[in-house]
Design a protein around this motif. Structure first.
Motif, PDB file in Angstrom:
ATOM      1  N   ILE A   1       9.949   0.571   5.019  1.00  0.00           N
ATOM      2  CA  ILE A   1       9.882   0.285   6.450  1.00  0.00           C
ATOM      3  C   ILE A   1       8.944   1.265   7.143  1.00  0.00           C
ATOM      4  O   ILE A   1       8.143   0.893   8.003  1.00  0.00           O
ATOM      5  N   SER A   2       9.024   2.545   6.763  1.00  0.00           N
ATOM      6  CA  SER A   2       8.167   3.561   7.377  1.00  0.00           C
ATOM      7  C   SER A   2       6.693   3.280   7.102  1.00  0.00           C
ATOM      8  O   SER A   2       5.846   3.428   7.993  1.00  0.00           O
ATOM      9  N   VAL A   3       6.387   2.858   5.880  1.00  0.00           N
ATOM     10  CA  VAL A   3       5.000   2.546   5.536  1.00  0.00           C
ATOM     11  C   VAL A   3       4.518   1.337   6.338  1.00  0.00           C
ATOM     12  O   VAL A   3       3.372   1.293   6.804  1.00  0.00           O
ATOM     13  N   ILE A   4       5.399   0.337   6.514  1.00  0.00           N
ATOM     14  CA  ILE A   4       5.051  -0.829   7.334  1.00  0.00           C
ATOM     15  C   ILE A   4       4.674  -0.389   8.736  1.00  0.00           C
ATOM     16  O   ILE A   4       3.646  -0.810   9.293  1.00  0.00           O
ATOM     17  N   LEU A   5       5.506   0.451   9.340  1.00  0.00           N
ATOM     18  CA  LEU A   5       5.247   0.915  10.706  1.00  0.00           C
ATOM     19  C   LEU A   5       3.944   1.688  10.788  1.00  0.00           C
ATOM     20  O   LEU A   5       3.161   1.510  11.733  1.00  0.00           O
ATOM     21  N   ALA A   6       3.702   2.541   9.799  1.00  0.00           N
ATOM     22  CA  ALA A   6       2.474   3.338   9.804  1.00  0.00           C
ATOM     23  C   ALA A   6       1.241   2.442   9.729  1.00  0.00           C
ATOM     24  O   ALA A   6       0.309   2.559  10.535  1.00  0.00           O
ATOM     25  N   ILE A   7       1.235   1.527   8.759  1.00  0.00           N
ATOM     26  CA  ILE A   7       0.101   0.617   8.598  1.00  0.00           C
ATOM     27  C   ILE A   7      -0.070  -0.253   9.849  1.00  0.00           C
ATOM     28  O   ILE A   7      -1.193  -0.522  10.290  1.00  0.00           O
ATOM     29  N   SER A   8       1.057  -0.674  10.432  1.00  0.00           N
ATOM     30  CA  SER A   8       1.002  -1.537  11.613  1.00  0.00           C
ATOM     31  C   SER A   8       0.327  -0.841  12.795  1.00  0.00           C
ATOM     32  O   SER A   8      -0.503  -1.444  13.491  1.00  0.00           O
ATOM     33  N   PHE A   9       0.684   0.409  13.034  1.00  0.00           N
ATOM     34  CA  PHE A   9       0.069   1.135  14.151  1.00  0.00           C
ATOM     35  C   PHE A   9      -1.423   1.369  13.896  1.00  0.00           C
ATOM     36  O   PHE A   9      -2.227   1.344  14.831  1.00  0.00           O
ATOM     37  N   TYR A  10      -1.796   1.591  12.639  1.00  0.00           N
ATOM     38  CA  TYR A  10      -3.216   1.746  12.326  1.00  0.00           C
ATOM     39  C   TYR A  10      -3.960   0.417  12.506  1.00  0.00           C
ATOM     40  O   TYR A  10      -5.111   0.389  12.964  1.00  0.00           O
ATOM     41  N   LEU A  11      -3.300  -0.697  12.147  1.00  0.00           N
ATOM     42  CA  LEU A  11      -3.905  -2.011  12.369  1.00  0.00           C
ATOM     43  C   LEU A  11      -4.033  -2.298  13.865  1.00  0.00           C
ATOM     44  O   LEU A  11      -5.024  -2.895  14.302  1.00  0.00           O
ATOM     45  N   ALA A  12      -3.029  -1.864  14.648  1.00  0.00           N
ATOM     46  CA  ALA A  12      -3.112  -2.031  16.097  1.00  0.00           C
ATOM     47  C   ALA A  12      -4.299  -1.256  16.652  1.00  0.00           C
ATOM     48  O   ALA A  12      -5.033  -1.746  17.524  1.00  0.00           O
ATOM     49  N   THR A  13      -4.498  -0.045  16.134  1.00  0.00           N
ATOM     50  CA  THR A  13      -5.648   0.769  16.546  1.00  0.00           C
ATOM     51  C   THR A  13      -6.959   0.076  16.201  1.00  0.00           C
ATOM     52  O   THR A  13      -7.884   0.006  17.020  1.00  0.00           O
TER      53      THR A  13
ATOM     54  N   PRO B   1       6.937  10.901   7.224  1.00  0.00           N
ATOM     55  CA  PRO B   1       8.254  10.978   6.590  1.00  0.00           C
ATOM     56  C   PRO B   1       8.263  10.531   5.131  1.00  0.00           C
ATOM     57  O   PRO B   1       9.028  11.069   4.326  1.00  0.00           O
ATOM     58  N   VAL B   2       7.427   9.568   4.797  1.00  0.00           N
ATOM     59  CA  VAL B   2       7.354   9.107   3.398  1.00  0.00           C
ATOM     60  C   VAL B   2       6.766  10.203   2.517  1.00  0.00           C
ATOM     61  O   VAL B   2       7.274  10.500   1.426  1.00  0.00           O
TER      62      VAL B   2
ATOM     63  N   VAL C   1      -0.883   8.553  16.544  1.00  0.00           N
ATOM     64  CA  VAL C   1       0.270   9.462  16.470  1.00  0.00           C
ATOM     65  C   VAL C   1       1.500   8.725  15.956  1.00  0.00           C
ATOM     66  O   VAL C   1       2.228   9.210  15.081  1.00  0.00           O
ATOM     67  N   ASN C   2       1.746   7.529  16.494  1.00  0.00           N
ATOM     68  CA  ASN C   2       2.901   6.748  16.057  1.00  0.00           C
ATOM     69  C   ASN C   2       2.785   6.336  14.593  1.00  0.00           C
ATOM     70  O   ASN C   2       3.782   6.329  13.862  1.00  0.00           O
ATOM     71  N   GLY C   3       1.558   6.007  14.178  1.00  0.00           N
ATOM     72  CA  GLY C   3       1.353   5.655  12.770  1.00  0.00           C
ATOM     73  C   GLY C   3       1.616   6.835  11.858  1.00  0.00           C
ATOM     74  O   GLY C   3       2.300   6.714  10.835  1.00  0.00           O
ATOM     75  N   ALA C   4       1.085   7.998  12.241  1.00  0.00           N
ATOM     76  CA  ALA C   4       1.317   9.205  11.438  1.00  0.00           C
ATOM     77  C   ALA C   4       2.787   9.582  11.441  1.00  0.00           C
ATOM     78  O   ALA C   4       3.332  10.037  10.424  1.00  0.00           O
TER      79      ALA C   4
ATOM     80  N   SER D   1       7.568  16.953  13.089  1.00  0.00           N
ATOM     81  CA  SER D   1       8.620  15.981  13.372  1.00  0.00           C
ATOM     82  C   SER D   1       8.764  14.977  12.226  1.00  0.00           C
ATOM     83  O   SER D   1       9.878  14.629  11.839  1.00  0.00           O
ATOM     84  N   GLY D   2       7.637  14.524  11.685  1.00  0.00           N
ATOM     85  CA  GLY D   2       7.685  13.588  10.560  1.00  0.00           C
ATOM     86  C   GLY D   2       8.362  14.193   9.349  1.00  0.00           C
ATOM     87  O   GLY D   2       9.036  13.497   8.583  1.00  0.00           O
ATOM     88  N   GLY D   3       8.217  15.502   9.191  1.00  0.00           N
ATOM     89  CA  GLY D   3       8.820  16.171   8.041  1.00  0.00           C
ATOM     90  C   GLY D   3      10.323  16.232   8.094  1.00  0.00           C
ATOM     91  O   GLY D   3      10.992  16.369   7.056  1.00  0.00           O
ATOM     92  N   THR D   4      10.899  16.124   9.290  1.00  0.00           N
ATOM     93  CA  THR D   4      12.361  16.195   9.416  1.00  0.00           C
ATOM     94  C   THR D   4      13.014  14.819   9.534  1.00  0.00           C
ATOM     95  O   THR D   4      14.219  14.695   9.297  1.00  0.00           O
ATOM     96  N   ARG D   5      12.244  13.808   9.877  1.00  0.00           N
ATOM     97  CA  ARG D   5      12.842  12.521  10.231  1.00  0.00           C
ATOM     98  C   ARG D   5      13.613  11.881   9.078  1.00  0.00           C
ATOM     99  O   ARG D   5      14.756  11.458   9.239  1.00  0.00           O
ATOM    100  N   SER D   6      13.020  11.801   7.898  1.00  0.00           N
ATOM    101  CA  SER D   6      13.708  11.163   6.771  1.00  0.00           C
ATOM    102  C   SER D   6      14.587  12.141   6.010  1.00  0.00           C
ATOM    103  O   SER D   6      15.631  11.758   5.473  1.00  0.00           O
ATOM    104  N   THR D   7      14.190  13.398   5.966  1.00  0.00           N
ATOM    105  CA  THR D   7      14.934  14.375   5.167  1.00  0.00           C
ATOM    106  C   THR D   7      16.270  14.757   5.798  1.00  0.00           C
ATOM    107  O   THR D   7      17.215  15.095   5.087  1.00  0.00           O
ATOM    108  N   LEU D   8      16.382  14.698   7.128  1.00  0.00           N
ATOM    109  CA  LEU D   8      17.668  14.996   7.773  1.00  0.00           C
ATOM    110  C   LEU D   8      18.720  13.957   7.390  1.00  0.00           C
ATOM    111  O   LEU D   8      19.870  14.301   7.085  1.00  0.00           O
ATOM    112  N   SER D   9      18.351  12.676   7.406  1.00  0.00           N
ATOM    113  CA  SER D   9      19.313  11.638   7.021  1.00  0.00           C
ATOM    114  C   SER D   9      19.647  11.736   5.540  1.00  0.00           C
ATOM    115  O   SER D   9      20.784  11.493   5.133  1.00  0.00           O
TER     116      SER D   9
END
Length: 552
Positions: free
Chosen positions: A476-488, A70-71, A62-65, A144-152
């Motif tokens: 940064i968002s892609v890093i976080l996504a890949i990181s959570f998938y690697l953690a999984t 947002p990207v 979920v955190n990875g997605a 939620s992902g759809g609003t995170r980057s577009t709101l800023s």
């Protein structure tokens, strides 16, 4: 001639008048998303009888997605829908998912019945319950992902004619976003743990409704821009163009390369650099590529020299970018396993208050916020006094690497002590050891984040070409996504190849997992130092001017 009435005058849009609507919307939607994700592991374990490690894996996905979506939605907004449409559509999707999640905590038929005490077998759990649960999680995460980057983004667009105000907007926007995250991970999680899941999730629903309503209320004030295309599209065109013309011989004169219509005078025409020469083929002018009005006949066949050079600048920074994957992986593993540790520890503070296990993340947030507040006033001046030079982005990221694997060392030592206490008190699910023992590792991890994440954003904004500046946050968002998938993936490999992560972590060796992360962190730091050593700053002037504010 009669003066036009007030109703006939064109309404001014954009500016700071939109800030309360955009920020209010962000606060509501953040409360909704963080309110249920912070406690998702506990909800899966306690209400749906999901194995503890499986619950961790679901939370990591979920955190990875939540970081990758947002990207993708930013690309959709830039290329097709625009920010406004993307936000209201995404907020509705998020609301549907949150309502569905609240129903799983409300309707008895949508969640498994608990096994009777002393029973040797439990009633089989209907698959439809898990279908509804996962559908709710997917919808809420997607929205939620759809609003995170577009709101800023839409907020910054309202101040497009005032670049200096944009920096102030981002500071306040993320301050309110952070504040909402803290409230959600404490107050809402407390309600879920101590009142009911139903009450907590419906608070999330109400927050989502409020956030969506506030955003739509400001519609008449927004300056709405048509989609101009995503920077990812120009990168894709360079790849396609270079492959399409890979058989064409590279010319030696600038006249044979496309400089872009009405952008570069002939006197300033340049030949693409010799690095990554295969990409230069995308800028070669072939027969039929240019129309009579000097425009391109096929944008996917011919790119400008500047677009090719921009792509090369991105490639040069990719090795440094890749060193951050492991940083995020340790964060994903630490946060997930810390919740399991908290569930097996004494969480009482005083006789009447118990810290919710899902709220342990608050110690990371608090340490990050406090350290960032001290950074400009204390850390940067101290560094300047000791070294005589300003702290560069690469140095800041490097310090973050060191603190990151040191937090894993502390995590391993604390878990080793926790297991020793558990062995001395066999038969008890709750180890008589305060959950506050987890604070040092979480705080140290938060300080590490205060170094390396802002350092990365600073580096990417500094080094990216002007046409790709908007990609800095996406990186940064892609890093976080890949990181959570690697953690999984890491947790899955450890679980399948060892006995370190059983259902009951008191019978496992979570400390060994942390030691693996320590070793990986040290190796990754060596890789980072190598990449940083060979990297040459593209914008030396910006590096030279990085300094702390002077009091003079």
């Amino acid at each position: 001639m009669e003066a036009p009435s007030e109703a006939q005058l064109p309404r001014r849009t954009g500016g700071w008048i939109t800030f309360p609507f955009i920020t209010g919307s962000s606060v509501g939607l953040t409360l909704a998303f963080v309110g249920w994700t912070s406690n998702l592991i506990v909800y899966l374990i306690k209400e749906f009888d999901v194995e503890s490690i499986d619950a961790v894996q679901i939370a990591n996905l979920v955190n990875g997605a939540g970081s990758l979506i947002p990207v993708l939605t930013a690309i959709i907004a830039d290329s097709f829908l625009g920010c406004f449409s993307t936000i209201w559509i995404s907020s509705i999707i998020s609301l549907l998912g949150t309502i569905l999640l609240a129903l799983t905590a409300t309707v008895d038929s949508l969640r498994p019945k608990p096994c009777e005490v002393g029973s040797t077998s439990c009633t089989p759990k209907p698959k439809v319950q898990y279908v509804v649960l996962y559908a709710a999680i997917v919808l809420a995460t997607l929205g939620s992902g759809g609003t995170r980057s577009t709101l800023s983004t839409i907020g910054a667009d309202q101040l497009a004619d005032k670049p200096r105000d944009q920096g102030s907007f981002f500071n306040w926007f993320f301050f309110f976003w952070y504040s909402a995250s803290v409230i959600a991970s404490t107050a809402i999680v407390y309600v879920e743990d101590n009142v009911s899941w139903k009450a907590g999730f419906f608070i999330c629903v109400a927050a989502n409704v409020l956030g969506s309503a506030i955003f739509l209320m400001g519609s008449r004030f927004y300056a709405k821009f048509k989609p101009k295309g995503s920077p990812f599209t120009s990168l894709a065109r360079v790849i396609v163009g270079s492959i399409t013309k890979r058989q064409v011989a590279l010319p030696s004169t600038a006249d044979d390369f496309f400089q872009a219509c009405n952008v570069v005078p002939k006197a300033l025409a340049v030949v693409p650099s010799k690095t990554f020469r295969c990409l230069n083929h995308a800028a070669i002018i072939s027969e039929g590529d240019i129309k009579s009005d000097d425009s391109t006949s096929n944008r996917w066949r011919l790119c400008s020299v500047q677009e090719v050079e921009d792509f090369k600048a991105l490639i040069k920074i990719l090795p440094l970018w890749s060193t951050s994957f492991f940083l995020g992986t340790t964060v994903g593993v630490l946060l997930s396993l810390s919740i399991l540790q908290a569930l097996a520890m004494d969480r009482h503070i005083g006789p009447n208050f118990q810290i919710p296990a899902g709220s342990v993340f608050i110690f990371v947030l608090i340490s990050t916020a406090l350290f960032l507040a001290l950074f400009d006033k204390l850390v940067l001046p101290t560094w300047k006094n000791l070294t005589g030079k300003s702290l560069t982005p690469l140095q800041r990221i490097g310090i973050g690497h060191v603190l990151n694997f040191l937090s894993m060392v502390v995590s391993a030592l604390v878990e080793s002590k926790r297991l020793n206490v558990a062995k001395s008190n066999e038969g008890y699910n709750i180890v008589p050891m305060s959950v506050l023992w987890l604070v040092p590792q979480l705080a140290l991890n938060g300080i590490a984040e205060a170094f390396h994440y802002p350092g990365q954003v600073s580096l990417y904004y500094q080094e990216f070409p002007i046409t790709l500046k908007s990609m800095a946050t996406a990186m940064i968002s892609v890093i976080l996504a890949i990181s959570f998938y690697l953690a999984t993936a890491l947790i899955d490999v450890v679980r399948k190849t060892s006995t370190w992560l059983p259902g009951d972590i008191n019978n496992g060796r979570v400390d060994y997992v942390y030691w693996i992360l320590v070793i990986g962190g040290v190796v990754n730091f060596g890789y980072y130092v190598t990449c940083a050593w060979y990297y040459k700053y593209q914008n030396l002037k910006e590096v030279d001017h990085i300094d702390f504010p002077s009091d003079e």
